[in-house]
Design a protein around this motif. Structure first.
Motif, PDB file in Angstrom:
ATOM      1  N   ASP A 149      46.312  68.057  66.303  1.00  0.00           N
ATOM      2  CA  ASP A 149      45.575  67.627  67.500  1.00  0.00           C
ATOM      3  C   ASP A 149      45.016  66.208  67.276  1.00  0.00           C
ATOM      4  OD1 ASP A 149      43.307  67.853  65.930  1.00  0.00           O
ATOM      5  OD2 ASP A 149      42.666  69.765  66.814  1.00  0.00           O
ATOM      6  N   ASP A 150      44.264  65.716  68.230  1.00  0.00           N
ATOM      7  CA  ASP A 150      43.768  64.340  68.144  1.00  0.00           C
ATOM      8  C   ASP A 150      42.875  64.106  66.932  1.00  0.00           C
ATOM      9  OD1 ASP A 150      45.163  63.702  70.360  1.00  0.00           O
ATOM     10  OD2 ASP A 150      43.459  63.827  71.761  1.00  0.00           O
ATOM     11  N   ALA A 151      42.239  65.189  66.454  1.00  0.00           N
ATOM     12  CA  ALA A 151      41.354  65.049  65.289  1.00  0.00           C
ATOM     13  C   ALA A 151      42.133  65.172  63.982  1.00  0.00           C
ATOM     14  CB  ALA A 151      40.262  66.113  65.348  1.00  0.00           C
ATOM     15  N   GLY A 206      52.494  77.337  69.385  1.00  0.00           N
ATOM     16  CA  GLY A 206      52.345  77.405  70.832  1.00  0.00           C
ATOM     17  C   GLY A 206      51.385  76.372  71.388  1.00  0.00           C
ATOM     18  N   THR A 207      50.765  75.581  70.521  1.00  0.00           N
ATOM     19  CA  THR A 207      49.848  74.530  70.995  1.00  0.00           C
ATOM     20  C   THR A 207      50.489  73.164  70.726  1.00  0.00           C
ATOM     21  OG1 THR A 207      48.004  75.939  70.403  1.00  0.00           O
ATOM     22  CG2 THR A 207      47.496  73.621  70.815  1.00  0.00           C
ATOM     23  N   ILE A 208      50.493  72.339  71.757  1.00  0.00           N
ATOM     24  CA  ILE A 208      51.155  71.040  71.638  1.00  0.00           C
ATOM     25  C   ILE A 208      50.287  70.023  70.909  1.00  0.00           C
ATOM     26  CG2 ILE A 208      52.044  69.085  72.996  1.00  0.00           C
ATOM     27  CD1 ILE A 208      52.828  71.228  75.124  1.00  0.00           C
ATOM     28  N   GLY A 209      50.897  69.267  70.020  1.00  0.00           N
ATOM     29  CA  GLY A 209      50.174  68.213  69.310  1.00  0.00           C
ATOM     30  C   GLY A 209      51.127  67.116  68.870  1.00  0.00           C
ATOM     31  N   GLY A 210      50.599  66.158  68.122  1.00  0.00           N
ATOM     32  CA  GLY A 210      51.417  65.056  67.620  1.00  0.00           C
ATOM     33  C   GLY A 210      52.181  65.503  66.373  1.00  0.00           C
ATOM     34  N   ILE A 211      53.423  65.064  66.247  1.00  0.00           N
ATOM     35  CA  ILE A 211      54.240  65.458  65.092  1.00  0.00           C
ATOM     36  C   ILE A 211      54.089  64.415  63.990  1.00  0.00           C
ATOM     37  CG2 ILE A 211      56.586  65.933  64.266  1.00  0.00           C
ATOM     38  CD1 ILE A 211      57.272  66.843  67.103  1.00  0.00           C
ATOM     39  N   GLU A 212      53.765  64.889  62.778  1.00  0.00           N
ATOM     40  CA  GLU A 212      53.639  64.001  61.613  1.00  0.00           C
ATOM     41  C   GLU A 212      54.552  64.489  60.498  1.00  0.00           C
ATOM     42  OE1 GLU A 212      49.025  62.692  62.582  1.00  0.00           O
ATOM     43  OE2 GLU A 212      49.411  63.896  60.791  1.00  0.00           O
ATOM     44  N   VAL A 213      55.018  63.533  59.700  1.00  0.00           N
ATOM     45  CA  VAL A 213      56.039  63.841  58.692  1.00  0.00           C
ATOM     46  C   VAL A 213      55.666  63.226  57.353  1.00  0.00           C
ATOM     47  CG1 VAL A 213      58.499  63.651  58.146  1.00  0.00           C
ATOM     48  CG2 VAL A 213      57.775  63.645  60.506  1.00  0.00           C
ATOM     49  N   ARG A 214      56.014  63.941  56.281  1.00  0.00           N
ATOM     50  CA  ARG A 214      55.832  63.406  54.946  1.00  0.00           C
ATOM     51  C   ARG A 214      57.020  63.842  54.084  1.00  0.00           C
ATOM     52  NH1 ARG A 214      50.269  64.732  51.884  1.00  0.00           N
ATOM     53  NH2 ARG A 214      51.347  66.701  51.588  1.00  0.00           N
ATOM     54  N   GLY A 215      57.457  62.996  53.197  1.00  0.00           N
ATOM     55  CA  GLY A 215      58.558  63.379  52.316  1.00  0.00           C
ATOM     56  C   GLY A 215      59.292  62.157  51.806  1.00  0.00           C
ATOM     57  N   PRO A 216      60.298  62.375  50.943  1.00  0.00           N
ATOM     58  CA  PRO A 216      61.033  61.263  50.336  1.00  0.00           C
ATOM     59  C   PRO A 216      61.864  60.485  51.350  1.00  0.00           C
ATOM     60  CG  PRO A 216      62.097  63.354  49.834  1.00  0.00           C
ATOM     61  CD  PRO A 216      60.807  63.691  50.522  1.00  0.00           C
ATOM     62  N   ASN A 217      62.007  61.065  52.546  1.00  0.00           N
ATOM     63  CA  ASN A 217      62.780  60.426  53.611  1.00  0.00           C
ATOM     64  C   ASN A 217      61.980  59.369  54.362  1.00  0.00           C
ATOM     65  OD1 ASN A 217      61.175  62.709  54.458  1.00  0.00           O
ATOM     66  ND2 ASN A 217      62.018  62.439  56.490  1.00  0.00           N
ATOM     67  N   VAL A 218      60.656  59.389  54.231  1.00  0.00           N
ATOM     68  CA  VAL A 218      59.829  58.512  55.071  1.00  0.00           C
ATOM     69  C   VAL A 218      59.856  57.070  54.557  1.00  0.00           C
ATOM     70  CG1 VAL A 218      57.508  58.085  55.968  1.00  0.00           C
ATOM     71  CG2 VAL A 218      58.371  60.422  55.807  1.00  0.00           C
ATOM     72  N   PHE A 219      60.120  56.170  55.455  1.00  0.00           N
ATOM     73  CA  PHE A 219      60.377  54.757  55.149  1.00  0.00           C
ATOM     74  C   PHE A 219      59.218  54.072  54.421  1.00  0.00           C
ATOM     75  CE2 PHE A 219      58.412  52.171  58.818  1.00  0.00           C
ATOM     76  CZ  PHE A 219      57.486  53.133  59.106  1.00  0.00           C
ATOM     77  N   GLU A 263      48.785  51.337  60.636  1.00  0.00           N
ATOM     78  CA  GLU A 263      48.435  52.073  61.858  1.00  0.00           C
ATOM     79  C   GLU A 263      49.266  53.342  62.038  1.00  0.00           C
ATOM     80  OE1 GLU A 263      49.083  49.578  65.290  1.00  0.00           O
ATOM     81  OE2 GLU A 263      47.673  48.093  64.502  1.00  0.00           O
ATOM     82  N   GLU A 264      50.493  53.305  61.568  1.00  0.00           N
ATOM     83  CA  GLU A 264      51.406  54.430  61.836  1.00  0.00           C
ATOM     84  C   GLU A 264      51.286  55.551  60.819  1.00  0.00           C
ATOM     85  OE1 GLU A 264      53.390  54.404  64.616  1.00  0.00           O
ATOM     86  OE2 GLU A 264      52.759  52.385  65.186  1.00  0.00           O
ATOM     87  N   PHE A 265      50.465  55.346  59.770  1.00  0.00           N
ATOM     88  CA  PHE A 265      50.277  56.402  58.771  1.00  0.00           C
ATOM     89  C   PHE A 265      48.840  56.914  58.819  1.00  0.00           C
ATOM     90  CE2 PHE A 265      54.113  54.496  57.132  1.00  0.00           C
ATOM     91  CZ  PHE A 265      54.777  55.539  56.517  1.00  0.00           C
ATOM     92  N   THR A 266      48.662  58.203  58.538  1.00  0.00           N
ATOM     93  CA  THR A 266      47.307  58.750  58.449  1.00  0.00           C
ATOM     94  C   THR A 266      46.737  58.374  57.081  1.00  0.00           C
ATOM     95  OG1 THR A 266      48.028  60.800  57.420  1.00  0.00           O
ATOM     96  CG2 THR A 266      48.008  60.761  59.824  1.00  0.00           C
ATOM     97  N   ALA A 267      45.420  58.570  56.915  1.00  0.00           N
ATOM     98  CA  ALA A 267      44.774  58.228  55.641  1.00  0.00           C
ATOM     99  C   ALA A 267      45.380  59.032  54.491  1.00  0.00           C
ATOM    100  CB  ALA A 267      43.278  58.489  55.744  1.00  0.00           C
TER     101      ALA A 267
END
Ligand code: MCA
Length: 501
Positions: free
Chosen positions: A333-335, A342-355, A367-371
């Motif tokens: 969610d936004d926080a 079943g609840t919609i939110g933002g999709i975030e990804v982590r792994g060896p594939n991430v640029f 800006e595009e990465f979380t803390a």
């Protein structure tokens, strides 16, 4: 161990390297050893042209087989491969060359003049069906090259993606990113040396260049190397193939092709779709016509492939399946708190594939990465809570203003800025309107300045001269004013409703 992706490719060359690798319809059969030898000659030629490790090699060519040797040659020499859509025109190219400062640019013979003016600091060489200038230079070089020893985080490629600000960003992809994703896909999709991949995608985006080519090379498979997607030619070629990958437009066009039948697919074990949402109706119509359930997967330029429906097990229409092995996906969610199924939110990804970030844009990258190090995809989704594909990821929209047309991302902001700069235009809004062929069709809604008359054709013609054709609106509607909310923001949802009707 050498983390260079080429070393991984080399370790998977089939027994008897004289095995066919590329079958070009109406053209040559290129064997693995020929491809690798040519990549060595090209690597030598690039080094002889002054390229040093980390230098960028920008490439805007048609889909000749030699471009694959060029790609592999760049990997071997530790150079950063920078593929460009052939549709890009002068202004777009000028930006990429200025931003990436390539040491070498490889282009089509017909654009040599323009490219040489725009990339005046680079060595500019042509590539064509006979090899072109890069082929000529390679001819005098040895067919062996000691692949440079790369670290996992060394850059292998930069791929530009448009941005919401209208300015393209170069996504920096490392050897680790590409190798880990390729290995995961070969495993997930069961690729073997017995496979024949029908390859009709362009080779300047992640889908055609990395997803498709790497799956074939890392399993010692063959590719039917088609210059572009032509539904009739693809139907003719299908019986010789075992796997096809495509954007949803490929599948919609196959369904619109009368010669496409279940019989044409008799040898196919897997159809994969990605780059844009596959409509459940297309999935169903394809299943009825061909007897095959298309496997839908999800990825981005910045991350490669993220999730996939299973090879064995249920492929649920309207979902993109489960995260690939080694890749973590969360819906928040936004926080930043994980959402319940079943609840919609933002999709975030982590792994060896991430640029590794955007080229020369540290701010934008931050800006595009979380803390805690997750990449914010900008896509919205949910974990399916029950029924078909329970536990799978479903995409429901985007937080960014973006259109996907025929598998290509178009950012409205870029097009709006160009339209607004045309004479007689007061303002514009660019939206995606549902389209049976392209999925979404770029559509502009334009307001004229008082006392000026503007026409749809004039705007389309002006844009055709400036930017890649896939970004040019298919329709331009001239209106008296744009609908705005109380805050003064253009209500694009109202425009989409109006023009979809
Ligand atoms: C061509 N045109 C388009 C597009 N492609 N217009 C809108 N959207 C498009 N995608 C223009 C042409 O320039 C032409 O314009 C007119 O539309 C009709 O051309 P047509 O002959 O029908 O087009 P085509 O040459 O057959 O191309 C359509 C296509 C092609 C086969 C769907 O666009 C394609 O191969 N798309 C795949 C893109 C792709 O690889 N995406 C992956 C990105 P005019 O008449 O004015 O000249 S990687 C990615 O997204 C992520 C990482 C992922 O998950 O995969």
């Amino acid at each position: 161990m050498n983390a260079n992706l080429y070393a991984l490719v080399e370790s998977h060359v089939p027994d008897g390297p004289e095995q066919p690798c590329l079958l070009v319809p109406g053209g040559p059969v290129v064997h693995y050893d020929e491809l690798l030898d040519e990549s060595a000659r090209i690597a030598n030629a690039l080094v002889a042209a002054g390229c040093e490790r980390g230098d960028r090699v920008a490439v805007q060519t048609d889909k000749h087989w030699q471009v694959l040797a060029l790609y592999l040659g760049c990997l071997r020499a530790g150079l950063v491969y920078l593929p460009l859509n052939v549709g890009y025109q002068r202004a777009e190219l000028a930006y990429f060359f200025d931003d990436a400062k390539p040491r070498v640019v490889v282009c089509r013979p017909e654009t040599l003049g323009t490219v040489a003016t725009l990339a005046s600091d680079a060595t500019v060489l042509t590539l064509d069906a006979n090899g072109g200038e890069i082929g000529d230079r390679a001819r005098g070089q040895p067919a062996s090259f000691r692949t440079v020893n790369s670290q996992p985080d060394d850059l292998a490629a930069i791929l530009y993606t448009s941005g919401t600000t209208g300015r393209s960003k170069g996504a920096m992809l490392t050897h680790r990113n590409l190798a880990s994703n390729a290995t995961a896909l070969v495993e997930a999709w069961g690729f073997t040396c017995g496979d024949v991949l029908l390859h009709a995608l362009p080779v300047y985006h992640v889908h055609g260049l990395f997803v498709a080519v790497h799956c074939a090379l890392l399993s010692g498979a063959r590719m039917l190397w088609m210059p572009r997607f032509d539904a009739r030619e693809v139907v003719e070629a299908l019986p010789a193939a075992t796997v096809m990958m495509g954007v949803p437009t490929f599948y919609a066009r196959l369904l619109a092709e009368p010669s496409f039948t279940g019989d044409a697919c008799r040898g196919i074990r897997l159809f994969v779709s990605g780059s844009a949402p596959l409509l459940p109706e297309t999935f169903e119509a394809f299943r009825i016509r061909s007897g095959q359930a298309i496997l839908e997967r999800y990825g981005m330029t910045e991350t490669g492939m993220i999730a996939s429906n299973p090879l064995d097990g249920e492929r649920a229409a309207g979902t993109v399946g489960l995260p690939l092995p080694g890749i973590s996906v969360r819906v928040v969610d936004d926080a930043g708190t994980p959402c319940a199924p079943g609840t919609i939110g933002g999709i975030e990804v982590r792994g060896p594939n991430v640029f590794a970030g955007y080229w020369r844009m540290p701010e934008k990258t931050r800006e595009e990465f979380t803390a805690d190090g997750w990449f914010r995809t900008g896509d919205m989704g949910e974990w399916v809570s029950d029924g078909a594909g329970k536990g799978y990821l479903r995409l429901v929209g985007r937080s960014k203003d973006m259109i996907i047309s025929g598998g290509l991302n178009v950012y409205p902001k870029e097009i709006e800025e160009r339209i607004d700069a045309l004479p007689g235009v007061a303002e514009s809004a660019v939206i995606g309107v549902a389209d049976p062929d392209f999925g979404e069709a770029v559509t502009a809604v334009v307001v004229a300045r008082p006392g000026h008359a503007i026409e749809e054709r004039t705007i389309i013609d002006a844009l055709n001269d400036e930017i890649a054709r896939f970004k040019v609106p298919k329709r331009v509607h001239i209106v008296a004013e744009l609908p705005r909310n109380a805050m003064g923001k253009v209500q694009k949802n109202l425009l989409r409703e109006r023009y979809s009707a």
